[in-house]
Design a protein around this motif. Structure first.
Motif, mmCIF file in Angstrom:
data_model
loop_
_atom_site.group_PDB
_atom_site.id
_atom_site.type_symbol
_atom_site.label_atom_id
_atom_site.label_comp_id
_atom_site.label_asym_id
_atom_site.label_seq_id
_atom_site.Cartn_x
_atom_site.Cartn_y
_atom_site.Cartn_z
ATOM 1 N N ALA A 39 -1.903 47.512 -3.385
ATOM 2 C CA ALA A 39 -0.734 47.671 -2.519
ATOM 3 C C ALA A 39 -0.122 46.315 -2.199
ATOM 4 N N ALA A 40 1.188 46.302 -2.008
ATOM 5 C CA ALA A 40 1.905 45.044 -1.781
ATOM 6 C C ALA A 40 1.373 44.291 -0.569
ATOM 7 N N ALA A 41 1.092 44.997 0.521
ATOM 8 C CA ALA A 41 0.597 44.324 1.730
ATOM 9 C C ALA A 41 -0.787 43.723 1.494
ATOM 10 N N THR A 42 -1.629 44.457 0.755
ATOM 11 C CA THR A 42 -2.971 43.942 0.462
ATOM 12 C C THR A 42 -2.889 42.734 -0.447
ATOM 13 N N ARG A 43 -2.018 42.812 -1.458
ATOM 14 C CA ARG A 43 -1.842 41.681 -2.362
ATOM 15 C C ARG A 43 -1.390 40.440 -1.589
ATOM 16 N N ALA A 44 -0.474 40.645 -0.629
ATOM 17 C CA ALA A 44 0.018 39.518 0.156
ATOM 18 C C ALA A 44 -1.110 38.881 0.964
ATOM 19 N N ARG A 45 -2.019 39.697 1.524
ATOM 20 C CA ARG A 45 -3.141 39.150 2.287
ATOM 21 C C ARG A 45 -4.074 38.349 1.394
ATOM 22 N N VAL A 46 -4.310 38.858 0.187
ATOM 23 C CA VAL A 46 -5.200 38.163 -0.749
ATOM 24 C C VAL A 46 -4.588 36.832 -1.162
ATOM 25 N N LEU A 47 -3.301 36.833 -1.487
ATOM 26 C CA LEU A 47 -2.650 35.598 -1.905
ATOM 27 C C LEU A 47 -2.616 34.584 -0.764
ATOM 28 N N ALA A 48 -2.431 35.062 0.477
ATOM 29 C CA ALA A 48 -2.447 34.155 1.626
ATOM 30 C C ALA A 48 -3.828 33.549 1.820
ATOM 31 N N ALA A 49 -4.885 34.346 1.606
ATOM 32 C CA ALA A 49 -6.254 33.842 1.732
ATOM 33 C C ALA A 49 -6.552 32.816 0.647
ATOM 34 N N ILE A 50 -6.067 33.082 -0.569
ATOM 35 C CA ILE A 50 -6.263 32.131 -1.670
ATOM 36 C C ILE A 50 -5.613 30.796 -1.335
ATOM 37 N N ALA A 51 -4.383 30.856 -0.782
ATOM 38 C CA ALA A 51 -3.676 29.630 -0.439
ATOM 39 C C ALA A 51 -4.370 28.881 0.699
ATOM 40 N N GLU A 52 -4.839 29.612 1.698
ATOM 41 C CA GLU A 52 -5.474 28.985 2.851
ATOM 42 C C GLU A 52 -6.783 28.296 2.465
ATOM 43 N N LEU A 53 -7.549 28.942 1.599
ATOM 44 C CA LEU A 53 -8.855 28.402 1.205
ATOM 45 C C LEU A 53 -8.762 27.413 0.041
ATOM 46 N N GLY A 54 -7.589 27.368 -0.608
ATOM 47 C CA GLY A 54 -7.470 26.513 -1.787
ATOM 48 C C GLY A 54 -8.358 26.989 -2.915
ATOM 49 N N TYR A 55 -8.488 28.316 -3.048
ATOM 50 C CA TYR A 55 -9.395 28.884 -4.063
ATOM 51 C C TYR A 55 -8.816 28.691 -5.456
ATOM 52 N N ARG A 56 -9.672 28.258 -6.391
ATOM 53 C CA ARG A 56 -9.286 28.119 -7.800
ATOM 54 C C ARG A 56 -10.248 28.938 -8.642
ATOM 55 N N PRO A 57 -9.731 29.922 -9.379
ATOM 56 C CA PRO A 57 -10.621 30.715 -10.238
ATOM 57 C C PRO A 57 -11.280 29.834 -11.285
#
Length: 360
Positions: A39-57
């Motif tokens: 879902a768009a809202a869930t995707r937005a939360r995941v992308l925000a968490a990735i940005a906040e944590l600086g996560y790199r796959p």
């Protein structure tokens, strides 16, 4: 040096999942754009968490999982040659537009170096390999590994007799290595156009600076000269109007000097590559020969450098962007397929000051 205990820990996919309030699987679906919708809202939360944590796959792990590296490999015979450098740049742009990076290898016209690099690529398994020139019998490791392959600037040994934009089927001799798909121009037809341009200027004693005998492109361009120029001349004179050189400025310099120092001085010269022609112009200038008044010069490739010589070179221009786009598309859209198709793109005759004004 041992790692410091207080060094910051890299964020993990589980960290992203906890911060976003989702499962690790949902994070994976967002990163890989599937296989399940998010879902768009869930995707937005995941992308925000990735940005906040600086996560790199982990790119390596992801490549192993997806069996794709988003990387293409390009082998060139000499990156110092302006034509190969410009073609490599065009390939990089076409690949980047398709979401792929490009790694380079320079074979230096050395079959053993080419063999070693191809074997290494077979182990690294890029998404595809492009080879400029190359030796067909050395491509077996890529065929055996099932790695998609396309060759560039490697004309067929016969005149296909097809127009630009054609797709020419090939044939495979029993017991031979299957040829790779290929993209390029019709070298024989393009060279004929350049030589006829010199003949239209009234030249009969047209010399040839040929490329190395091991180059199929050089052989194709020499064939055009042999068909159109040699029959009009005495055999001894025709032989005196040919000099062979490597695809280098030094090679062109020495070949032009050799031709001009012979008794049978030409009135025009057809040069197999721009890089040779640049060296040839220096040899001509050192002997006080004027271009185009005393000697017309036309070369093959149409690199940017040819526009800035004195005088600017008339050229047969290879459309590098079109060649690169066709090659990358063929490589990625036909992944895993190996056949003998050859895609021909149109070349262009670009008259400039080195041939003088056209009589018409």
């Amino acid at each position: 040096m041992p790692a410091r205990d207080d060094a910051p820990r890299a964020a993990t996919r589980d960290d992203v999942a906890r911060l976003a309030g989702v499962s690790s699987a949902v994070v994976s679906y967002v990163l890989n754009d599937g296989p399940r919708p998010v879902a768009a809202a869930t995707r937005a939360r995941v992308l925000a968490a990735i940005a906040e944590l600086g996560y790199r796959p982990n790119a390596t792990a992801r490549a192993l999982r997806l069996r794709r590296t988003r990387t293409l490999a390009l082998l060139v015979p000499d990156i110092g040659n302006p034509f190969f450098a410009e073609l490599a740049k065009a390939v990089q742009a076409a690949a980047f537009a398709r979401g792929h990076a490009v790694t380079y290898g320079d074979t230096e016209y050395d079959p053993e170096r080419e063999r070693a690099q191809l074997a290494a690529l077979a182990e690294r398994r890029p998404d595809g390999v492009l080879v400029i020139g190359g030796t067909p019998e050395l491509l077996a490791p890529l065929h055996e590994a099932g790695i998609p392959l396309v060759t560039l600037d490697h004309p067929a040994e016969h005149d296909p007799g097809a127009g630009p934009g054609s797709v020419v089927p090939g044939s495979v001799a029993p017991g031979s290595v299957a040829p790779a798909p290929s993209v390029g121009i019709d070298d024989v037809a393009a060279a004929r156009a350049g030589i006829r341009h010199l003949q239209e200027h009234g030249h009969e004693r047209i010399a040839l600076i040929a490329g190395p005998p091991g180059s199929p492109a050089a052989r194709a361009r020499r064939r055009a000269w042999t068909e159109l120029v040699a029959p009009r001349l005495d055999p001894e004179l025709a032989a005196a109007l040919v000099a062979t050189a490597g695809y280098t400025r030094e090679g062109g310099y020495l070949a032009a000097g050799e031709l001009l120092d012979r008794a049978a001085a030409p009135s025009a010269v057809f040069v197999s590559a721009d890089v040779q022609a640049i060296g040839a112009l220096r040899a001509v200038a050192e002997r006080g020969v004027r271009v185009p008044e005393d000697l017309a010069v036309l070369s093959f490739d149409g690199t940017t450098e040819a526009q800035f010589t004195s005088p600017p070179l008339s050229v047969i221009r290879q459309p590098l962007d079109a060649i690169a786009e066709a090659a990358v598309s063929l490589l990625l859209d036909r992944a895993g397929t190996v056949d003998a198709r050859r895609i021909l793109v149109p070349s262009e005759l670009v008259p400039r000051d080195s041939c003088g004004p056209h009589p018409a």
